[in-house]
Design an enzyme around this catalytic site. Structure first.
Site, PDB file in Angstrom:
ATOM      1  N   HIS A  49      17.883 -33.056   4.545  1.00 53.58           N
ATOM      2  CA  HIS A  49      17.970 -34.427   5.026  1.00 53.58           C
ATOM      3  C   HIS A  49      18.012 -35.431   3.863  1.00 53.58           C
ATOM      4  CE1 HIS A  49      16.531 -33.509   9.402  1.00 53.58           C
ATOM      5  NE2 HIS A  49      17.615 -32.849   9.041  1.00 53.58           N
TER       6      HIS A  49
ATOM      7  N   GLU B 147      16.433 -38.173   3.180  1.00 51.88           N
ATOM      8  CA  GLU B 147      15.158 -38.611   2.599  1.00 51.88           C
ATOM      9  C   GLU B 147      14.637 -37.559   1.614  1.00 51.88           C
ATOM     10  OE1 GLU B 147      16.123 -38.318   5.736  1.00 51.88           O
ATOM     11  OE2 GLU B 147      14.977 -39.590   7.103  1.00 51.88           O
TER      12      GLU B 147
HETATM   13 ZN    ZN Z   1      14.713 -35.662   8.374  1.00 47.59          ZN
END
Ligand code: ZN
Ligand code: ZN
Length: 152
Positions: free
Chosen positions: A70, A72
């Site tokens: 992901h 982040e």
């Molecule tokens: Zn995530």
């Protein structure tokens, strides 16, 4: 030309990053900021050198694409790779972070999360942020900023 706010500036960066995403299910971008400086950025994509969802299709298990890291976490890992502290930093994300990303954000010492769009906001994530004293704020992104850049 009207000066862009810090929030919109960092969110614009996250939206730009999301255009590098290789997952067809959702394109996410994240920007880590310290002292009003961009220290890292990430988007959701495969590990370096791995197959991409846009080429091979998503690798879906339990209704989640497991191929990608992901946005982040990619941004946090970029800091780890280059030895940049994330403690006390802020993160600007195109979408509300998922639960595993929420935990990584807290554990990395990030103190503020600004996100442009709600996305399956998990109540347990909200609880964890509150317990950890992380400031979470919904900041809608003004998409007209991109048009303004090109009409200068
Ligand atoms: Zn995530
Ligand atoms: Zn995918």
């Amino acid at each position: 030309m009207e000066r862009i706010s810090w929030h919109q500036y960092f969110l614009a960066q996250s939206h730009l990053l999301s255009f590098r995403s290789t997952c067809t299910r959702l394109t996410v971008g994240a920007t880590i900021v310290r002292d009003k400086r961009i220290i890292a950025g990430g988007y959701n994509g495969s590990i370096a050198g791995g197959e991409h969802c846009i080429d091979e299709g998503c690798y879906v298990i339990d209704n989640h694409c497991v191929r990608t890291i992901h946005a982040e976490v990619n941004a946090i890992l970029q800091c780890a790779k280059f030895g940049v502290p994330t403690n006390g930093a802020e993160i600007y994300v195109t979408h509300y972070p998922c639960l595993p990303c929420c935990k990584s954000i807290i554990q990395a010492g990030i103190k503020s999360v600004y996100y442009a769009e709600d996305y399956k906001n998990h109540p347990y994530a909200e609880e964890l942020y509150e317990k950890a004293g992380v400031h979470v704020e919904h900041v809608p992104f003004d998409k007209s900023i991109f048009a303004k850049i090109f009409s200068k």
